[in-house]
Scaffold this motif. Sequence first.
Motif: not given
Length: 240
Positions: A177, A182, A184-185, A207-213
Motif C-alpha cells: 500500500k 493494491y 485484487e485477488k 488501482n484500489d478495488t474490491e478484493i476477490q478472495k
Amino acid sequence: MSKKPFRFKEFEVHQDRCAMKIGTDGVLLGAWVDLPETLDSILDVGTGTGIISLMLAQRSPAQLIDALEIDENAYEQAVENFEASDWGDRLFCYHAEFSEFVEEMQEEEKYDLIISNPPFYNSDYKTNLKERDMARFQDALPFELLLEGSTYLLSEKGKLAVIIPKNEEDKFLDTAKNFKLYPEKMTYVKGNPDSEIKRCLILLGLNDTEIQKDELTIEIERHQYTDDYKKLVKDFYLAL
C-alpha cells in the motif's frame, strides 16, 4: 544427486545445479495467476529453475517473457531449460540482482505482469550453504525491494503476482500500500482440510478495488488431491 529432469506434460526442468528445487509454491503460482489475452510482456523475478516462466510460456502467447536470477548456477540452468523448451524464442534470462535490473531497465521496458516466488525465510534459520540461503531468505530480495522495484517496471495495466507465507500477509500488504500497489485477488492455501492456512497467492494492481478472495485445499489426505487442486495443475503434472 540425481540429474534426471523433472518432467511435466509439455516440458522438462533440470534442477541438479539449483539450490532450490521445484516445489508446490512455484507450480501453484504459475498455474494460478490470471493471464489475459492482452498480456504482452512478463517478468519472472528470482526464476530459479525457470519453472514459472516455462509454465507461463505454455499458458500464454506473450511474446516477451523475461526472467531474472542472481545465482550463477541457477541462471545457467534456467537458460538451458528455456532453450530446451518449445518456447525458447520467447524466453530470456538475465543474470543480475533485482535492484540492478530495475535501474538498468526502468526506462527501457515495462511489463504487463511481474511474477515472483520470493525468498521468505528469515535469517534465524540460515544454513551454511550460501546458494540455498540466497534462494530461501529475504536478504536477497526483501519484500520492500520487490514491491518498490515493481512500481518502476509495471506498465499502466500491469499486475504483480506473488506467493507468500500467511504470517507475512499483513506486513506485505501494508508495504504494498505504501507503494500504491493494491490486492485484487487473493487465494489462501491449505495443505489439507484440517491444517492451517500456510500460503497466500496475491495479485496486485495499481488501482484500489474490491478484493476477490477464496481458498484452496491441496489434499483431502496424503496423495489424494482435491478436485480444485487437480483442475488448477492438470495441464502440467503428468500424474494428474
